[in-house]
Design an enzyme around this catalytic site. Structure first.
Site, PDB file in Angstrom:
ATOM      1  N   ARG A 136      -3.568 -14.182   0.070  1.00 54.92           N
ATOM      2  CA  ARG A 136      -4.854 -14.489   0.928  1.00 54.92           C
ATOM      3  C   ARG A 136      -5.662 -15.421   0.130  1.00 54.92           C
ATOM      4  O   ARG A 136      -5.514 -15.569  -1.140  1.00 54.92           O
ATOM      5  CB  ARG A 136      -5.344 -13.019   0.987  1.00 54.92           C
ATOM      6  CG  ARG A 136      -4.798 -12.014   1.956  1.00 54.92           C
ATOM      7  CD  ARG A 136      -5.208 -10.692   2.122  1.00 54.92           C
ATOM      8  NE  ARG A 136      -5.086  -9.894   0.852  1.00 54.92           N
ATOM      9  CZ  ARG A 136      -5.283  -8.642   0.856  1.00 54.92           C
ATOM     10  NH1 ARG A 136      -5.868  -7.873   1.681  1.00 54.92           N
ATOM     11  NH2 ARG A 136      -5.177  -7.894  -0.403  1.00 54.92           N
ATOM     12  N   ASN A 183       0.885  -1.121  -0.074  1.00 55.03           N
ATOM     13  CA  ASN A 183      -0.180  -0.102  -0.169  1.00 55.03           C
ATOM     14  C   ASN A 183       0.708   1.271   0.129  1.00 55.03           C
ATOM     15  O   ASN A 183       0.463   2.215   0.471  1.00 55.03           O
ATOM     16  CB  ASN A 183      -1.036  -0.095   1.362  1.00 55.03           C
ATOM     17  CG  ASN A 183      -1.820  -1.026   1.133  1.00 55.03           C
ATOM     18  OD1 ASN A 183      -2.225  -1.784   0.046  1.00 55.03           O
ATOM     19  ND2 ASN A 183      -2.964  -1.117   2.285  1.00 55.03           N
TER      20      ASN A 183
END
Length: 695
Positions: A556, A424
């Site tokens: 994930r 990010n």
């Protein structure tokens, strides 16, 4: 108080006049519990950052097995009961500390000082016992080394005292500093560092007394365990910088050399005594330095003697020193050139200069450093390894939010948390902002933090050129090579700017340029090797790849091993910026563009709608739309079929089939390649391929 505010106070109060009188704080430390505190660090932590007078911490007799740090606090005296009875000891090898992911020396010593002006040390013995404790050399795992291994020598760098920039006007009396390795006493600040040593004993290996800036040592005993050099100096920040050693004695292992220098330096040895074991070797310029000093060799002696007979090279030569100073004038007050009068105590007559990287040798006063409120918060959040977190626990790092004194203190105390990341835009955004802030404010703390960030990026890179999402945390999927959200691409863009000296990055330490260029070269090589081959044909990239096999990998539950219609765009756009691209780079670009053309979904668009019936109250749906084009975020590795994956980790072929929480909150489809295909790639083709793809 922030560092720049302290500097301002130093220039307006500590240097130009006396502050108004206040009651100085006093407290005691005793390991047996008879004082106010049991540890020295606890006493330091109890003090406010700033005071106008010295705060005295009296340390009672005892051995204190602790590491001591003074960070961002001023006017503190650590006063032991006696030099032989108060021992502060801690074992740490600098090489091993760096292998733990630490990108600078903060925390490497037994006693550490940073942004801590006006500190006094009295009647202490400070020991880094690593070399004395070690039975021999050991080889350890070292992720930061190219070989992933490091041999730690019992005579390697071991610091008892280490000061970082912002620590100036340091007074040390009746103290002993001991280590077996090099750099035992390392007070380092080339711009404004000023250090006064009196009646001290210093012991160590190569360069064990190595000040940067201005230093004065009187009646001190030096014990050398190296045949390379006992003393060292770096005066590159100011032509007037010097190290003066007066009435000092030197002894050591047979054949020890007196000293050396790698950079600009200036030595004065006055009335010193040398043992018969000292080698017949003058203070010399080390060939591993950055080049011939522009100010030439500046080594001066007066009235020095050696047991067993003098050597010709330390004959009196003060007449050749700048200004031809007289022997009687070589005092502590003279050493600091009006910037500080540690003996007479009179106010300074020369203002300390702020750091100006474009004019590092100037002695004229420079503008005081400014402040950038966001940059100040970034300094607080920077982790000990040099990188930054994207969140602390569940709370995202938001530099727009006010920072309370409690939050600031808690964040600084949490500096060793291993949550530094490039996810990010973390770390890369801080480096860019701090670099710009330094250009605008000339606040040296911002530049230093940005450079630490760059060194963190260099340290986290794998030998194959890839970058993990987190470092040093390797849990879960954080160790994988991460293209997700353009993490690795953003890192390579920053490093390319450093390597090329682009814009404000031109102000960085020049030593970072070749390191950054090597990292970019290896990063591009990793990109080429991770491009997925489908039925013998180059295609695209996954959001993350295994750091060992380089194959696509799962992250994930909803991020399966697959080809990415989003991350591939960021990678290609980075490759478009490669100057004089190789045939391999050209082929990678052309192949990826061809794949993006193949997998596009014409006649479809993604709409966001309000839907009170959904758990989130909103939804995203794919709808037929004339003239529109859509790309999926994920495609099956060998079929190029768009897939949509929820938290159950099951691939589905319609966005509507996964749970609303994921549909509404994760970008499963978009128009990421549109600009690349419409304008960026054709422009690149025109420049490098003469209108042809080259495939």
């Amino acid at each position: 108080m922030k560092w720049f505010e302290k500097v301002t106070l130093l220039l307006t109060v500590g240097i130009w006049g006396n502050a108004s009188s206040v009651n100085a704080q006093q407290m005691s430390v005793a390991a047996d519990g008879s004082g106010n505190f049991r540890t020295i660090q606890a006493a330091i932590a109890s003090l406010p950052d700033h005071a106008a007078q010295q705060r005295v911490i009296t340390i009672k007799k005892g051995t204190y097995r602790e590491q001591v740090s003074i960070d961002g606090k001023d006017h503190i005296t650590l006063r032991g009961a006696s030099e032989k009875d108060v021992i502060i000891t801690f074992a740490r090898a600098r090489d091993a500390y760096r292998c733990e992911g630490n990108t600078d020396d903060w925390g490497v010593a037994t006693l550490n000082l940073r942004n801590a002006p006006d500190i006094t040390l009295e009647n202490l013995t400070v020991i880094n016992s690593y070399g004395f404790d070690a039975t021999g050399d050991v080889t350890i795992d070292c992720p930061t080394d190219a070989s992933k291994k490091k041999t730690i020598s019992k005579t390697g760098h071991q610091m008892a005292l280490r000061t970082l920039p912002g620590t100036t006007r340091l007074v040390v009396r009746h103290c002993t500093f001991r280590a077996l390795g090099g750099d035992t006493v390392s007070p380092w600040d080339t711009e404004v560092g000023m250090y006064y040593f009196q009646d001290c004993t210093l012991e160590g290996g190569v360069d064990f007394y190595c000040p940067r800036g201005w230093a004065y040592a009187e009646n001190c005993r030096f014990i050398c365990h190296s045949t390379s050099a006992a003393i060292w100096h770096d005066g590159s920040g100011n032509a007037d910088s010097k190290t003066v050693l007066k009435n000092c004695s030197f002894e050591g292992d047979p054949g020890f050399k007196l000293g050396r220098y790698h950079r600009e330096s200036q030595f004065y040895l006055v009335g010193c005594k040398f043992s018969k074991d000292m080698a017949d070797a003058d203070i010399y310029h080390a060939p591993s330095g950055p080049g011939t000093p522009k100010w030439g060799r500046r080594v001066y002696y007066s009235n020095c003697k050696r047991q067993g007979g003098d050597f010709a090279w330390f004959k009196d030569n003060l007449a050749s020193a700048p200004g031809a100073p007289k022997l009687a004038s070589l005092t502590a007050d003279w050493t600091f050139g009006g910037r500080w009068f540690p003996v007479s105590g009179q106010p300074a007559t020369v203002r300390l200069a702020s750091i100006d990287p474009t004019n590092t040798h100037a002695t004229a006063p420079k503008p005081e450093a400014g402040i950038d409120s966001v940059a100040e918060k970034m300094l607080v959040y920077q982790r000990a390894v040099g990188g930054w977190p994207k969140a602390v626990g569940e709370a995202k790092v938001d530099y727009k939010r006010p920072m309370s004194a409690q939050l600031r203190a808690a964040t600084l105390a949490d500096a060793k948390r291993i949550d530094a990341t490039i996810d990010n835009n973390a770390t890369t955004r801080e480096i860019r902002h701090l670099t710009t802030a330094f250009k605008q404010t000339q606040n040296a703390a911002y530049k230093q933090a940005a450079e630490r960030g760059v060194r963190y990026l260099l340290a986290m890179q794998y030998a194959n050129g890839g970058f993990p999402q987190y470092y040093p945390d390797r849990s879960n999927y954080r160790h994988q090579i991460t293209y997700n959200d353009n993490a690795m691409v953003q890192v390579l863009r920053v490093l390319r700017s450093v390597a090329q000296g682009e814009g404000d990055f031109a102000l960085f330490d020049p030593a970072l340029k070749p390191l950054a260029q090597d990292a970019v070269t290896r990063g591009i090589d990793c990109i080429l090797k991770t491009q997925y081959v489908q039925n013998g044909k180059l295609t695209a990239w996954c959001a993350q790849h295994d750091e060992k096999t380089l194959l696509p990998a799962k992250a994930r539950n909803f991020e399966l091993a697959s080809l990415s219609g989003a991350e591939t765009v960021g990678i290609v756009e980075f490759l478009l910026g490669v100057d004089n691209p190789s045939p391999e780079v050209k082929k990678a670009i052309g192949s990826a563009v061809a794949w993006l053309e193949t997998v596009k979904m014409p006649g479809l668009a993604l709409q966001e709608i309000t839907d009170p019936k959904q758990p989130t109250g909103r939804d995203r749906i794919v709808v037929p739309t004339a003239g529109a084009t859509l790309w999926a975020r994920f495609y099956e590795l060998d079929t190029n079929r768009p897939i949509y994956v929820g938290r159950d980790s099951q691939a589905r072929y319609s966005l509507a089939e996964i749970e609303n929480e994921r549909r509404a909150n994760y970008a499963y489809a978009g128009t990421w390649p549109a600009k690349l295909l419409a304008t960026e790639y054709p422009q690149w083709q025109k420049k490098w391929e003469n209108g042809k793809s080259g495939l």
